[in-house]
Enzyme design. Sequence first.
Site, PDB file in Angstrom:
ATOM      1  CE  LYS A   9      -3.888  -2.275   2.364  1.00 38.78           C
ATOM      2  NZ  LYS A   9      -4.867  -2.171   3.485  1.00 38.78           N
ATOM      3  CG  ASN A 112      -3.651  -2.355   7.035  1.00 48.05           C
ATOM      4  OD1 ASN A 112      -3.552  -2.028   5.855  1.00 48.05           O
ATOM      5  ND2 ASN A 112      -4.706  -3.001   7.507  1.00 48.05           N
TER       6      ASN A 112
END
Length: 137
Positions: A9, A112
């Site tokens: 991410k 996360n």
Amino acid sequence: MERTLSIIKPDGVERNLVGKIITKFEDQGIRIAALKKLQLSKKQAEAFYAVHKARPFFGELVDFMSRSPVVVMCLEGENAIQRNRDIMGATNPAQAAEGTIRKSFSKSIGENTVHGSDSAEAAANEVAFFFAASEIC
Ligand code: ADP
Ligand code: MG
């Protein structure tokens, strides 16, 4: 042999953690069958996370996932879907086990660091979302 989708991410790419994260997979014998870096548009992030549309954090999640580039990978190996989830750790890094990616690198439940498909059906759909069959080898 299974295939599954992993995404590093924006928070992981921004902090130059791509190599360290890939090492966690490769050290466990998981193979990178496909890999690319791209920036998701808001529309693409909304489509990818459509299953979470009704959740209160949906807007925040879409903004986060589209704010800077991601690295998407098709991972391959025996039980790759569950093993990817195990290597990632719990959604909330505060609850993630020692040695997992989220325990090692993540700052919050939102940012996360990695995504991983959570079922065989999701894995097939999510790999196809990013990769043509000819790009997986
Ligand atoms: P996972 O990524 O572990 O499969 P979920 O599918 O439940 O977790 O959620 C998808 C993503 O949405 C999470 O990885 C995280 O980025 C974000 N998210 C989940 N729960 C929250 C929350 N309570 N607040 C903010 N963001 C969240
Ligand atoms: Mg999920």
